[in-house]
Structure formats: C-alpha cells, structure tokens
Motif scaffolding. Structure first.
Motif, mmCIF file in Angstrom:
data_model
loop_
_atom_site.group_PDB
_atom_site.id
_atom_site.type_symbol
_atom_site.label_atom_id
_atom_site.label_comp_id
_atom_site.label_asym_id
_atom_site.label_seq_id
_atom_site.Cartn_x
_atom_site.Cartn_y
_atom_site.Cartn_z
ATOM 1 N N SER A 91 0.825 -1.213 0.000
ATOM 2 C CA SER A 91 0.000 0.000 0.000
ATOM 3 C C SER A 91 0.857 1.260 0.000
ATOM 4 C CB SER A 91 -0.943 -0.004 1.207
ATOM 5 O OG SER A 91 -0.224 -0.074 2.423
ATOM 6 N N ILE A 92 1.971 1.243 0.732
ATOM 7 C CA ILE A 92 2.860 2.411 0.764
ATOM 8 C C ILE A 92 3.510 2.635 -0.605
ATOM 9 C CG2 ILE A 92 5.003 3.323 1.741
ATOM 10 C CD1 ILE A 92 4.213 1.957 4.391
ATOM 11 N N LEU A 93 3.932 1.533 -1.260
ATOM 12 C CA LEU A 93 4.556 1.658 -2.581
ATOM 13 C C LEU A 93 3.563 2.201 -3.603
ATOM 14 C CD1 LEU A 93 7.070 1.230 -4.303
ATOM 15 C CD2 LEU A 93 6.325 -1.131 -4.703
ATOM 16 N N MET A 94 2.311 1.731 -3.555
ATOM 17 C CA MET A 94 1.297 2.235 -4.486
ATOM 18 C C MET A 94 1.039 3.725 -4.281
ATOM 19 S SD MET A 94 -1.639 -0.679 -4.946
ATOM 20 C CE MET A 94 -2.444 0.259 -6.235
ATOM 21 N N ALA A 95 0.964 4.136 -3.014
ATOM 22 C CA ALA A 95 0.675 5.541 -2.710
ATOM 23 C C ALA A 95 1.787 6.464 -3.197
ATOM 24 C CB ALA A 95 0.465 5.719 -1.211
ATOM 25 N N CYS A 96 3.015 5.956 -3.219
ATOM 26 C CA CYS A 96 4.162 6.777 -3.631
ATOM 27 C C CYS A 96 4.505 6.621 -5.116
ATOM 28 C CB CYS A 96 5.394 6.405 -2.797
ATOM 29 S SG CYS A 96 5.187 6.702 -1.019
ATOM 30 N N ALA A 97 3.739 5.793 -5.842
ATOM 31 C CA ALA A 97 4.084 5.466 -7.230
ATOM 32 C C ALA A 97 4.051 6.691 -8.137
ATOM 33 C CB ALA A 97 3.126 4.401 -7.761
ATOM 34 N N PRO A 98 5.177 6.984 -8.830
ATOM 35 C CA PRO A 98 5.203 8.118 -9.769
ATOM 36 C C PRO A 98 4.758 7.729 -11.181
ATOM 37 C CG PRO A 98 7.408 7.222 -9.534
ATOM 38 C CD PRO A 98 6.521 6.394 -8.649
ATOM 39 N N SER A 99 4.651 6.401 -11.426
ATOM 40 C CA SER A 99 4.322 5.937 -12.782
ATOM 41 C C SER A 99 3.468 4.681 -12.723
ATOM 42 C CB SER A 99 5.607 5.627 -13.558
ATOM 43 O OG SER A 99 6.294 4.534 -12.961
ATOM 44 N N ARG B 274 -4.199 8.515 -3.855
ATOM 45 C CA ARG B 274 -3.024 8.054 -3.099
ATOM 46 C C ARG B 274 -3.352 7.890 -1.605
ATOM 47 N NH1 ARG B 274 1.442 8.482 -6.494
ATOM 48 N NH2 ARG B 274 1.025 9.736 -8.361
ATOM 49 N N ILE B 275 -4.164 8.789 -1.067
ATOM 50 C CA ILE B 275 -4.584 8.656 0.330
ATOM 51 C C ILE B 275 -5.444 7.399 0.495
ATOM 52 C CG2 ILE B 275 -5.982 9.696 2.156
ATOM 53 C CD1 ILE B 275 -5.081 12.414 1.204
ATOM 54 N N VAL B 276 -6.289 7.139 -0.507
ATOM 55 C CA VAL B 276 -7.156 5.956 -0.462
ATOM 56 C C VAL B 276 -6.331 4.666 -0.431
ATOM 57 C CG1 VAL B 276 -8.849 4.604 -1.747
ATOM 58 C CG2 VAL B 276 -9.131 7.078 -1.542
ATOM 59 N N VAL B 277 -5.335 4.539 -1.313
ATOM 60 C CA VAL B 277 -4.604 3.271 -1.423
ATOM 61 C C VAL B 277 -3.611 3.042 -0.280
ATOM 62 C CG1 VAL B 277 -4.868 3.171 -3.929
ATOM 63 C CG2 VAL B 277 -2.823 4.229 -2.952
ATOM 64 N N VAL B 278 -3.217 4.103 0.451
ATOM 65 C CA VAL B 278 -2.288 3.913 1.564
ATOM 66 C C VAL B 278 -3.024 3.484 2.837
ATOM 67 C CG1 VAL B 278 -2.271 6.225 2.661
ATOM 68 C CG2 VAL B 278 -0.137 4.897 2.514
ATOM 69 N N GLY B 279 -4.345 3.488 2.774
ATOM 70 C CA GLY B 279 -5.162 3.161 3.946
ATOM 71 C C GLY B 279 -4.825 1.880 4.695
ATOM 72 N N PRO B 280 -4.505 0.750 4.016
ATOM 73 C CA PRO B 280 -4.247 -0.507 4.725
ATOM 74 C C PRO B 280 -3.029 -0.504 5.645
ATOM 75 C CG PRO B 280 -4.735 -0.920 2.418
ATOM 76 C CD PRO B 280 -4.576 0.553 2.561
ATOM 77 N N ALA B 281 -2.124 0.450 5.504
ATOM 78 C CA ALA B 281 -0.867 0.417 6.264
ATOM 79 C C ALA B 281 -1.090 0.481 7.774
ATOM 80 C CB ALA B 281 0.043 1.563 5.810
ATOM 81 N N LEU B 282 -1.934 1.404 8.243
ATOM 82 C CA LEU B 282 -2.128 1.596 9.683
ATOM 83 C C LEU B 282 -2.764 0.389 10.366
ATOM 84 C CD1 LEU B 282 -1.901 3.365 12.176
ATOM 85 C CD2 LEU B 282 -4.080 4.445 11.533
ATOM 86 N N PRO B 283 -3.923 -0.133 9.895
ATOM 87 C CA PRO B 283 -4.491 -1.321 10.559
ATOM 88 C C PRO B 283 -3.579 -2.538 10.491
ATOM 89 C CG PRO B 283 -5.672 -0.826 8.519
ATOM 90 C CD PRO B 283 -4.801 0.344 8.811
ATOM 91 N N SER B 284 -2.767 -2.642 9.442
ATOM 92 C CA SER B 284 -1.836 -3.773 9.327
ATOM 93 C C SER B 284 -0.792 -3.734 10.439
ATOM 94 C CB SER B 284 -1.147 -3.763 7.961
ATOM 95 O OG SER B 284 -2.075 -3.950 6.921
#
Length: 512
Positions: free
Chosen positions: A116-124, A194-204
């Motif tokens: 999820s963190i990698l997707m949120a930071c993805a430039p391409s 990007r905020i949406v896709v980084v969501g799983p990080a905290l509960p994990s």
C-alpha cells in the motif's frame, strides 16, 4: 470386541453430557470471550482485504484520469491484484503449516503495509503495478489464513458464527473503502487516490502488535507434537476443562496421536508437522469421502466468483454510469450503498449460519442472485437500446444491484468461506484451502479482466443474463451438498462418507 467399544463410547458420551458438552463437542452454549476476541483480531486482515478491493473500485476511475491510462491498462491493473494472489495463496498454505497460523497473519500484515505504501508513492504506472502485485500477494495470504485460524479456534456450537466473522470484516472493509473513495475524491486528482490506497498500512501495523499477544491455533500445535501448549490454549478458549479435554482428544485422534497419551511433547511424523506431500495425497491418494470434500470445497469457491459478484464490486461505478449517472461524486456515493448492503446482510448471515444451516443459505443466496441478475439484464438491455436516459432505469439498477449484493452476502458470501474451511480435514486444511482460494482467484481474475471486453461485445444486459445462467447451475450444485451445522471438524469425513438419501432410495433393494 465391538460390543465393548460401543459400551465405552456410550459411557464417554454420557460423561460428556454430564459435563455440559454433547457428543459433537458443543459446550453449554456460552460464548467464549477470549476465542471471540482472537477471531475478531485476526479478522482485521480480512477487513484490510475488503478495503483494498473497494478502494481499487474507485481509485481506478481516478488513476485512469491521473496517469492517462487506457481501458486495457485498467483491466490489467485490476486483474493483477487478483492474479498476484495466486502465489500468495500457495505460499500462505505452506507457511501456515511450517511456521504457524499466527506468524502467517503477521507476515500478511507486513506485506499489506509494503504494497500500500509503494502504491501511494508510485510516480508511474509501472511502479503502481509493482505495488499492486505486492498487495495481491498479501490478499492471497489474507484469504487463506483468516478462515483457517477462525475455524481452528472456534468451538463447534459457534463455529459458523466465528468463521463468518472474517467475511463480515471483509464487508466492513468494503464499506470503508467505498466511503474513502467518496470522501477523498473531492481532493486534488493526484492526492485523492493516493490517500485511499495507503489506507491498509495503519491497521496492518496494529494487527502485527495484536497478534504478538494472541494464542496460536491448538490444532496446529498438536500437529507439531506440542500437546501441552495446545492444552493450555484450549483451556483458555473453552468454557470448561472438560470441554477443552474433549476437544484435545478429538484433535489428537485426527492427527494420529493416542487419545490417552498424557505427554506434553509427542513425536509426530515430519509429513504431519510440515504438511509435506499433503497436496499429492489430497489429489492422488484420497479416499472417496475426501474426494467429495475436495469437489465441494473447490466448487463453492468457483461458483462464488464466476457468478459475477467480483465484477459488481469492482466495476460498480461503470455499471451505474451505463444507466446515465455521469457525476463522479454521485457514482462514488452509489457504490457506498453496495458496501452498506453487504454490511447489513453479512451481520444477518453471521447469526443465521448456526441456526438455518449452510445449505439453506447457499440455496437462498443463489436463487436470489438468479432473479436479480435477470432483472438487471432486462433493465440494461432496455437502456442500451434506448436513445434517452430514463430516470426509472437509474433507480431500478441501483436498487436491484443492492438487492443482488444482499442475496450474495446473505447466502454464498460468508457461507463459502465457512463451509470450505470446516470440511477439509486437519492435515489438509491449510494447503487444501490454498487450492480452493487459488481456484477462487483464477476465476476472479478471468471475470474482472474480461468483464469490460465481454460487455462491449455482448452488451451489459447480455453479460448479466450470462451471470444469471451460471448462478442457476450453482443453485443445482448447492442442493447436493451435505449440511455441516453443529458438527465437529473431526466429523467431516464421516458426513461426506455417508450416501445421500437420493442414492439410498435409487439403490435396488434385495427381497428376502
């Protein structure tokens, strides 16, 4: 010899009834709070999975616009999330047999965070796809381990309730994902998804901390020969000492340990500890009851996905758009209703699981899906052959879609996971469920990666008629399944070994 055995069995059953448990291992009816808390905590991983699926439904709309990708790239992005779950499924089965159920849940949480963190930071698009594939591996882990852990922690009297909690959690995650899409769509295009896709990080991360404090599956501990540790766990997750001892006795019998053995550490064969050659034995050397179990477990997973619900959940905005809804905020808001429908009816399903039974829910769910898919097919066919946007078509499609999701959730949604997790014998459970979920993911990938292409070729209405026909076949399949409500996990081979009433009636009788 047989008479003595029957007398001993009757005496044991009478003693069990006096201690508040019946012959199937059911306790006095009280809900064990620690067992419930353990399953609820482990079900967080299922909620994360549900969130990912719903978040992608809305994020795909925004990602397409932000990164300027075409429909084929959208299909590939959606499909790879599920395709990457295939190696995750198989790895999860082996990992849970080697390292334990608890460690596998922790590993799944770590992978969810990274993806999820990698997707949120993805430039391409390329980096986004890599993060998406990592997330897919975590999805494979989550689909395997949550039902296995829940089934093995649960007592027979509450197993339907406990084992359906991961499915309820998936639906909670779906609702949160849809709500996130609606809320963050209002932000700038580059920031919102990007905020949406980084969501799983905290509960994990929270789940990793929780799992360090929770118990391991007692059945896995017995498979490792750690009978003393399993006894301690069972005393915690059972209501009485007698119930714990009877559950331990059944587990030892299933593993092949002498039921009267009182040692805390017992030597068990390596293939039992690690699950080595389990798949070969499952497919090549299985008994008739085990083959029937395998067909039933794989069948319910295949019909769950080819029935079309994956397309509804992922492409809900696109389906609503076909009826005339063009505003993005309205599209996202309409999908929130899908999540709400799943939450409401998954709660109802959770409480019906141990009362109505598995087969009844299967039949009701599949029957309702046939009717609602037919309704959607007729409506979309009229819309696609009309030159005007009909207000009634928008309302009808949205409402019937919610009803369709309700039938799926009430019937085959949670029941598929409960049924497949409980019918597989202990030695084959993790890897056998991995096979089932692999089939689940393959069929899901086929549906989600081909849905756009198919409806463009045979129309949206024609696609829904196809789904109605598939669910009609599923209904016939569900009618052949034996009921497992209230039976212990160690009884399943016996249940599937019994001939159906239809077979008995059709068999010629000899006249004496």
């Amino acid at each position: 010899m047989n008479a003595t055995t029957e007398e001993e069995k009757t005496t044991l059953d009478q003693q069990s009834m006096e201690n508040g448990i019946d012959k199937n291992g059911n306790s006095d009816g009280r809900l064990n709070k620690y067992a419930c808390a353990s399953v609820m905590a482990a079900s967080i991983i299922s909620a994360v999975f549900g969130y990912v699926i719903a978040a992608m439904a809305g994020a795909l709309v925004l990602i397409k616009e932000d990164l300027k990708i075409n429909d084929l790239q959208v299909q590939l992005l959606a499909g790879m999330l599920h395709a990457s779950a295939l190696p995750g499924c198989m790895a999860a089965g082996r990992t849970s047999d080697y390292k334990g159920r608890r460690v596998t849940i922790i590993l799944s949480s770590i992978i969810f965070s990274l993806g999820s963190i990698l997707m949120a930071c993805a430039p391409s698009y390329l980096i986004l796809m890599i993060g998406n594939c990592i997330l897919g591996v975590a999805v494979g882990f989550a689909l395997i381990i949550a039902p296995v852990y829940s089934a093995e922690i649960s007592p027979p009297s509450y197993r339907g309730f406990f084992t359906s909690l991961p499915e309820l959690s998936i639906n909670i995650g779906l609702l949160l994902g849809y709500v996130s899409n609606y809320l963050f769509e209002k932000l700038s295009l580059k920031l919102g998804w990007r905020i949406v896709v980084v969501g799983p990080a905290l509960p994990s991360v929270c789940l990793i901390i929780l799992m360090l404090k929770l118990v391991e599956s007692p059945r896995w501990l017995v498979m490792q020969g750690r009978v003393g540790e399993a006894r301690k766990v069972l005393l915690i997750i059972s209501n009485t000492k007698e119930e714990a001892e009877q559950r331990l006795k059944e587990i030892k019998g299933a593993v092949g340990i002498d039921e009267n053995c009182s040692l805390d550490i017992v030597e068990v064969p390596k293939k039992t500890r690690s699950g080595a050659r389990a798949l070969k034995e499952l497919f090549c050397k299985s008994s008739p009851p085990l083959r029937r179990i395998l067909i039933a477990a794989i069948g319910v997973h295949a019909f769950l996905q080819i029935g079309g619900i994956g397309a509804i959940l992922l492409y809900g905005p696109r389906i609503f758009e076909r009826t005339g809804i063009t505003n993005k905020s309205m599209l996202m808001l309409a999908t929130v209703g899908i999540g709400a429908s799943k939450i409401i009816f998954s709660i109802i399903s959770t409480f019906l699981m141990d009362k109505a039974g598995r087969r009844v829910l299967f039949v009701v769910g599949a029957g309702g899906m046939v009717v609602t898919f037919l309704g959607l097919g007729i409506c979309l066919t009229i819309v696609e052959n009309s030159n005007e946007n009909a207000v009634w078509a928008i309302s009808f499609t949205v409402i019937v879609t919610y009803i369709l999701v309700a039938f799926m959730t009430l019937g085959i949604g949670a029941t598929t996971w409960v049924y497949s997790a409980e019918i597989l014998p202990l030695r084959f459970r993790a890897q056998g469920l991995a096979v089932c979920v692999t089939v689940n993911r393959i069929t899901n990938v086929v549906v989600v990666t081909s849905f756009i292409s198919i409806y463009k070729r045979i129309t949206m209405g024609g696609t829904f008629f196809l789904f109605a026909a598939i669910n009609a076949l599923a209904l016939l399949f569900y009618c052949t399944l034996p009921e497992t409500k209230g039976r212990s996990l160690e009884d399943m081979e016996t249940i599937f070994g019994k001939k159906s009433q239809l077979e008995i009636q059709m068999k010629p009788h000899c006249n004496k």
